[in-house]
Design an enzyme around this catalytic site. Sequence first.
Site, PDB file in Angstrom:
ATOM      1  N   SER A   1      46.596  38.659  47.151  1.00 57.08           N
ATOM      2  CA  SER A   1      47.145  39.826  46.448  1.00 57.08           C
ATOM      3  C   SER A   1      47.908  39.331  45.234  1.00 57.08           C
ATOM      4  O   SER A   1      48.469  38.221  45.270  1.00 57.08           O
ATOM      5  CB  SER A   1      48.105  40.589  47.367  1.00 57.08           C
ATOM      6  OG  SER A   1      48.860  41.532  46.621  1.00 57.08           O
TER       7      SER A   1
ATOM      8  N   ILE B   1      44.761  48.879  44.158  1.00 55.31           N
ATOM      9  CA  ILE B   1      43.419  49.356  44.501  1.00 55.31           C
ATOM     10  C   ILE B   1      43.591  50.532  45.460  1.00 55.31           C
ATOM     11  O   ILE B   1      44.329  50.426  46.456  1.00 55.31           O
ATOM     12  CB  ILE B   1      42.598  48.244  45.199  1.00 55.31           C
ATOM     13  CG1 ILE B   1      42.634  46.927  44.397  1.00 55.31           C
ATOM     14  CG2 ILE B   1      41.176  48.712  45.472  1.00 55.31           C
ATOM     15  CD1 ILE B   1      42.034  46.960  43.022  1.00 55.31           C
TER      16      ILE B   1
ATOM     17  N   TYR C   1      54.801  40.158  53.622  1.00 57.49           N
ATOM     18  CA  TYR C   1      53.427  40.280  53.114  1.00 57.49           C
ATOM     19  C   TYR C   1      53.211  39.301  51.952  1.00 57.49           C
ATOM     20  O   TYR C   1      52.213  38.582  51.913  1.00 57.49           O
ATOM     21  CB  TYR C   1      53.221  41.729  52.657  1.00 57.49           C
ATOM     22  CG  TYR C   1      51.889  42.051  52.019  1.00 57.49           C
ATOM     23  CD1 TYR C   1      50.771  42.326  52.804  1.00 57.49           C
ATOM     24  CD2 TYR C   1      51.754  42.125  50.635  1.00 57.49           C
ATOM     25  CE1 TYR C   1      49.552  42.659  52.213  1.00 57.49           C
ATOM     26  CE2 TYR C   1      50.555  42.459  50.043  1.00 57.49           C
ATOM     27  CZ  TYR C   1      49.451  42.724  50.829  1.00 57.49           C
ATOM     28  OH  TYR C   1      48.252  43.050  50.239  1.00 57.49           O
TER      29      TYR C   1
ATOM     30  N   ASN D   1      39.239  39.109  54.608  1.00 59.44           N
ATOM     31  CA  ASN D   1      39.777  40.282  53.914  1.00 59.44           C
ATOM     32  C   ASN D   1      40.767  41.092  54.758  1.00 59.44           C
ATOM     33  O   ASN D   1      41.589  41.817  54.200  1.00 59.44           O
ATOM     34  CB  ASN D   1      38.590  41.167  53.484  1.00 59.44           C
ATOM     35  CG  ASN D   1      39.026  42.554  53.096  1.00 59.44           C
ATOM     36  OD1 ASN D   1      39.522  42.780  51.994  1.00 59.44           O
ATOM     37  ND2 ASN D   1      38.851  43.524  54.012  1.00 59.44           N
TER      38      ASN D   1
ATOM     39  N   LYS E   1      50.526  36.252  51.752  1.00 61.34           N
ATOM     40  CA  LYS E   1      49.492  36.238  50.701  1.00 61.34           C
ATOM     41  C   LYS E   1      49.615  34.983  49.840  1.00 61.34           C
ATOM     42  O   LYS E   1      48.616  34.458  49.358  1.00 61.34           O
ATOM     43  CB  LYS E   1      49.594  37.507  49.853  1.00 61.34           C
ATOM     44  CG  LYS E   1      49.200  38.779  50.606  1.00 61.34           C
ATOM     45  CD  LYS E   1      47.760  38.713  51.097  1.00 61.34           C
ATOM     46  CE  LYS E   1      47.270  40.013  51.684  1.00 61.34           C
ATOM     47  NZ  LYS E   1      45.893  39.911  52.215  1.00 61.34           N
TER      48      LYS E   1
END
Length: 250
Positions: free
Chosen positions: A141, A190, A158, A89, A162
């Site tokens: 993601s 989130i 990023y 995570n 991902k």
Amino acid sequence: MPEHPPAAIVTGGARGIGLATALALAHKGYRIALSDLDGPDLAAAVERVAATGIEVLALPGDVSAFALVGGHAAACLDRFGRIDVLVNNAGISQPKSLVEISEDEWDRTIAVNLKSCFNWCKAVAPAMLAAGRGRIVNISSVSAHTGGARSAVSKFAYCTAKAGILGMTRALAKELAPAVSVNAVCPGSIETALTAGLIAANREAITGTIPLGRIGTPEDVAVVVAFLATVEPNYLTGEIIDVDGGQWIN
Ligand code: NAD
């Protein structure tokens, strides 16, 4: 001799989605190893998880450091005697565009978000295969599918990391089957420390794009991760599940 209770490792477990996941697994009776950078968040998270009555092991350090992760996996096996679940995570954002980003910033983004998953999968897979069972859940993601929101902020490094996690998930699901299942979860928007600034500045606009009508919580993600990590019987592997309130239905 009575069998030890099951054990789970959660990286980036000191706060946000990782901490919510650790608590969800602790409530299911899993002993927990929290891997995160050393600091007050990790110490506070250890206290919170221990307050559930569950045994907790802190694994302080950088998940992108290969040898350190190998040592952490060995420490877990030593302490718990087994590793049933790995939740990859830990992650960092990287809001620089291709024009702005430096080589070091690119390398760091890929190392923390993607190489960390390699480090931890490599470190725990032998024990899981030897035990004939194991669950790995990788946190990707929705940006892996979408390339990120169309805004002033590009997150291409990023998004690349991902998306790499999704390829790793599918390949390892085949390679480690049938003993070990490997699935991925793709959170949408989130509310955590990672997104607090962006969400505070755009709350109404973001909420307006989410069919379920609210921004997600770490617990919304944790319940899905805990399902993938623990549900019996298990007939899911190589699966990618978006947890985004319907934001990216296509
Ligand atoms: P967060 O920043 O609240 O938590 C991330 C945790 O990872 C922190 O505790 C941090 O210390 C830890 N971490 C960062 N770098 C590390 C390193 N090098 N070594 C060890 N630990 C490290 O973020 P979050 O929102 O809870 O994100 C958790 C995961 O979910 C991340 O992989 C993130 O990319 C992903 N995600 C989050 C969202 C969101 O909207 N919050 C959306 C999609 C994906």
